[in-house]
Design an enzyme around this catalytic site. Structure first.
Site, short mmCIF file in Angstrom:
data_model
loop_
_atom_site.label_atom_id
_atom_site.label_comp_id
_atom_site.label_asym_id
_atom_site.label_seq_id
_atom_site.Cartn_x
_atom_site.Cartn_y
_atom_site.Cartn_z
N ASP A 36 0.84 -1.20 0.00
CA ASP A 36 0.00 0.00 0.00
C ASP A 36 0.87 1.24 0.00
O ASP A 36 1.69 1.43 0.91
CB ASP A 36 -0.88 0.01 1.26
CG ASP A 36 -1.94 -1.06 1.23
OD1 ASP A 36 -2.78 -1.04 0.31
OD2 ASP A 36 -1.93 -1.94 2.12
N ASP A 174 -10.26 -5.65 -0.77
CA ASP A 174 -9.23 -5.12 0.12
C ASP A 174 -9.88 -4.35 1.26
O ASP A 174 -10.52 -3.33 1.03
CB ASP A 174 -8.29 -4.21 -0.69
CG ASP A 174 -7.15 -3.63 0.13
OD1 ASP A 174 -6.96 -4.06 1.29
OD2 ASP A 174 -6.44 -2.75 -0.40
C1 DX5 Z 1 -6.26 0.24 3.33
C2 DX5 Z 1 -5.32 -0.65 2.55
C3 DX5 Z 1 -5.41 -2.07 2.89
C4 DX5 Z 1 -5.09 -2.43 4.32
C5 DX5 Z 1 -5.86 -3.67 4.62
O1 DX5 Z 1 -6.26 1.49 2.75
O2 DX5 Z 1 -5.59 -0.55 1.16
O3 DX5 Z 1 -4.63 -2.87 2.00
O4 DX5 Z 1 -3.73 -2.66 4.57
O5 DX5 Z 1 -5.74 -3.96 5.96
P1 DX5 Z 1 -6.79 -4.84 6.73
O6 DX5 Z 1 -6.76 -6.19 6.11
O7 DX5 Z 1 -6.34 -4.81 8.13
O8 DX5 Z 1 -8.17 -4.20 6.56
ZN ZN Z 2 -4.54 -1.97 -0.15
#
Ligand code: DX5
Ligand code: ZN
Length: 225
Positions: A36, A174
Site C-alpha cells: 500500500d 481489500d
Molecule cells: C487500506 C489498505 C489495505 C489495508 C488492509 O487502505 O488498502 O490494503 O492494509 O488492511 P486490513 O486487512 O487490516 O483491513
Molecule cells: Zn490496499
C-alpha cells in the site's frame, strides 16, 4: 501456488523497521505481496517512501502487488511498474487518463488494475473491461488497516463479477478480510484477497494465510444472475 484463489498479505500494519523479514514470514504461502502506497493526500495516512518502496520491491521474494493511494496516479502507476512491481492498482478517483495510464503500466511490464473506493460505481468503468487485468473493490475506506469490512460492498463485487464475464480479469477485495469475512467476499465473486491485520496480528501469519485460503477455496461463488 496452484489455487483458484489468491491471498495477498498487506504489510501496511506489519513491523516497518523489519520489513523484509516480515515479508519472509509469509512469502512461502502467499501469491503476491500487497504494498500500500499512501501519499497522505489521497487518503489521510502515509505509508512507505519511494526509497522504502524500492527496497521492498527489489527485496521481496514474491511478486509485488502495489496499491497506489496517491493523487498523481497517471505518473505514479507506470513508475511503480518500471520499478519492478508485478501488478499496479491505480484508483479511478485519482486517474485523469485511465486508458493511457493502464497502457503505460502494462508497457512497463506489470499487470494493470483499477481500484474503486466504496463510493465509486463500477458501471462507469465498463469501457475498460478489455484493458484491465484486475479490479480492486475496496471493502473499507482507503487509508488504514484494521477497519471493519463493509458487507454493503458485496453488491458491487457481484456486479463486477457479472460484468467481467469470461474475461481473465482478477477481482480483488481489500479491507477487513479475515476468517469471518473471506467466505462472504468469495461467495460474491472475489478471487483475490488482501489481508493485513488478520495476517500480521495472528500468532502465526503463515498459518493464518493457509486458513484464509482454505476458507476461500471451499466456498463456491454465487451463481451469476
Ligand atoms: C487500506 C489498505 C489495505 C489495508 C488492509 O487502505 O488498502 O490494503 O492494509 O488492511 P486490513 O486487512 O487490516 O483491513
Ligand atoms: Zn490496499
Amino acid at each position: 501456488m496452484k489455487s483458484n484463489v489468491r491471498i495477498h498479505p498487506s504489510i501496511l500494519n506489519a513491523d516497518h523497521s523489519n520489513i523484509l523479514s516480515e515479508i519472509e514470514r509469509v512469502a512461502k504461502v502467499s501469491d503476491f505481496l500487497h504494498l500500500d502506497i499512501l501519499d497522505g493526500k489521497f487518503a489521510p495516512n502515509t505509508s512507505f517512501t519511494w526509497e522504502e518502496a524500492k527496497t521492498i520491491i527489489s527485496g521481496s521474494s514474491i511478486p509485488v502487488d502495489a496499491h497506489l493511494m496517491v493523487i498523481d496516479s497517471d505518473a505514479q502507476g507506470p513508475r511503480y511498474a518500471e520499478a519492478g512491481c508485478s501488478s499496479v492498482s491505480v484508483h479511478v478517483e485519482s486517474t485523469s487518463d485511465i486508458k493511457n495510464t493502464i497502457k503505460n503500466i502494462k508497457s512497463n511490464g506489470a499487470r494493470a488494475s483499477l481500484a474503486l473506493k466504496p463510493s465509486s460505481h463500477i458501471e462507469k468503468y465498463i469501457d475498460h473491461l478489455d484493458e484491465v487485468d484486475m479490479f480492486l473493490i475496496m471493502t473499507v475506506e482507503p487509508g488504514f488497516g484494521g477497519q471493519s469490512f463493509k458487507p454493503d460492498m458485496m453488491e458491487k463485487v457481484s456486479k463486477t463479477r457479472q460484468l467481467i464475464g469470461n474475461r481473465p480479469i482478477w477481482l480483488q477485495v481489500d479491507g477487513g478480510i479475515s476468517k469471518d469475512t473471506i467466505e462472504i467476499a468469495r461467495a460474491a465473486g472475489a478471487d483475490t484477497f488482501v489481508a493485513g491485520s488478520a495476517v500480521y496480528k495472528a500468532d502465526d501469519p503463515a498459518s493464518m494465510i493457509n486458513v484464509l485460503r482454505a476458507l476461500a477455496e471451499q466456498t463456491l461463488p454465487n451463481p451469476i444472475r
